[in-house]
Scaffold this motif. Sequence first.
Motif, PDB file in Angstrom:
ATOM      1  N   SER A 118       0.808  -1.225   0.000  1.00 32.61           N
ATOM      2  CA  SER A 118       0.000   0.000   0.000  1.00 32.61           C
ATOM      3  C   SER A 118       0.838   1.270   0.000  1.00 32.61           C
ATOM      4  O   SER A 118       0.327   2.353  -0.297  1.00 32.61           O
ATOM      5  N   SER A 119       2.132   1.168   0.332  1.00 33.09           N
ATOM      6  CA  SER A 119       2.938   2.384   0.487  1.00 33.09           C
ATOM      7  C   SER A 119       3.267   3.053  -0.838  1.00 33.09           C
ATOM      8  O   SER A 119       3.301   4.277  -0.932  1.00 33.09           O
ATOM      9  N   SER A 142      -0.162   4.681  -6.231  1.00 30.94           N
ATOM     10  CA  SER A 142      -0.642   6.048  -6.451  1.00 30.94           C
ATOM     11  C   SER A 142      -2.161   6.128  -6.536  1.00 30.94           C
ATOM     12  O   SER A 142      -2.726   7.223  -6.468  1.00 30.94           O
ATOM     13  N   GLY A 143      -2.834   4.983  -6.703  1.00 28.82           N
ATOM     14  CA  GLY A 143      -4.286   4.985  -6.817  1.00 28.82           C
ATOM     15  C   GLY A 143      -4.854   3.595  -6.633  1.00 28.82           C
ATOM     16  O   GLY A 143      -4.193   2.692  -6.104  1.00 28.82           O
ATOM     17  N   THR A 144      -6.079   3.428  -7.074  1.00 29.25           N
ATOM     18  CA  THR A 144      -6.746   2.132  -6.937  1.00 29.25           C
ATOM     19  C   THR A 144      -6.224   1.135  -7.980  1.00 29.25           C
ATOM     20  O   THR A 144      -5.647   1.524  -8.997  1.00 29.25           O
ATOM     21  N   GLN A 145      -6.439  -0.148  -7.685  1.00 33.43           N
ATOM     22  CA  GLN A 145      -6.104  -1.219  -8.619  1.00 33.43           C
ATOM     23  C   GLN A 145      -7.311  -2.133  -8.763  1.00 33.43           C
ATOM     24  O   GLN A 145      -7.898  -2.550  -7.763  1.00 33.43           O
ATOM     25  N   THR A 146      -7.651  -2.455 -10.006  1.00 35.71           N
ATOM     26  CA  THR A 146      -8.767  -3.357 -10.286  1.00 35.71           C
ATOM     27  C   THR A 146      -8.220  -4.659 -10.857  1.00 35.71           C
ATOM     28  O   THR A 146      -7.512  -4.651 -11.873  1.00 35.71           O
ATOM     29  N   ASP A 188      -5.165   2.383  -0.070  1.00 33.66           N
ATOM     30  CA  ASP A 188      -4.586   1.933   1.194  1.00 33.66           C
ATOM     31  C   ASP A 188      -5.003   0.512   1.558  1.00 33.66           C
ATOM     32  O   ASP A 188      -4.759   0.056   2.673  1.00 33.66           O
ATOM     33  N   GLU A 189      -5.631  -0.201   0.635  1.00 32.01           N
ATOM     34  CA  GLU A 189      -6.079  -1.573   0.906  1.00 32.01           C
ATOM     35  C   GLU A 189      -4.946  -2.548   0.627  1.00 32.01           C
ATOM     36  O   GLU A 189      -4.283  -2.474  -0.417  1.00 32.01           O
TER      37      GLU A 189
END
Length: 272
Positions: free
Chosen positions: A89-90, A93-97, A124-125
């Motif tokens: 999570s560090s 830069s954004g979400t991942q699908t 942050d997941e």
Amino acid sequence: MRIARALTAAALLLGAAVSPAVADSSPSASPSGDSAAPTSAGTSFRTATEIEQGQQATASASTGDYLYWSFPADAGQRPTVKATVKLPSSSRSGTQTWQLDVYDGLRRRQACQYGAQTRTAAKDEGAVEVSCVLRTVRAWAEPWANDPLPGTYYIRLTTVGLGAADLGLPANVEVRVDSKDIGGSAAVDGSLARPLVPGIATTSQKSSDSDTDSDSAKLFSLEPDDGWASGWWSDRWVWTAIGGVLAALAGIGGYALTRGSGRPSRVPPPGV
């Protein structure tokens, strides 16, 4: 009394017949502990990593890669494919699908009865899980149908809609396939000449010509523990036999109830 004895015998027959049916409908067993679970994934259909049902395969990958595994599924089974992706999570830069797709031996994409094939992980997941419960594998189907058939199945896991800044970030993946044996309710009157295993027709032809058993042209080596087409026996045969026994008992009982006591009826004297 005779009817009671017949019903008692029928109950014993039912108990003896249902026992193998219950054993046959149990979930598929896990593979033996001798076979080590794979720790890598393929990058195409031809290089897909083979896994057995019940194994938990792992792989270290980069986001943006296409990851492939393959597994065997026989008639009467309903496979469930689950994949868990652990993400750092560090550095994101954004979400991942992430998306999970399953293909059969003819590389036809198979629909899922239920399960989340696509899920998005927030920035942050730390992990995301996708799953697919396939339709029950049929022993035979029409050529134009897209029904799942016995043979090799391919798992493809990848990211969709990924930002350019997150390409190549590390990810750890866990994949597992389990099946439920559906039993006689999924049985059909027919079977394939050969399972849909890539290269099996070429291998069989080569072995026939040279009178040797060679797997050099076979692209997939795993198969069910008791061989392909292991689902020829199902509780459908048991319940068919039970139906025949119950029909015979109903006929016997009906005859016993309608024939009377067996004594001839009194005939009134002439002139009465």
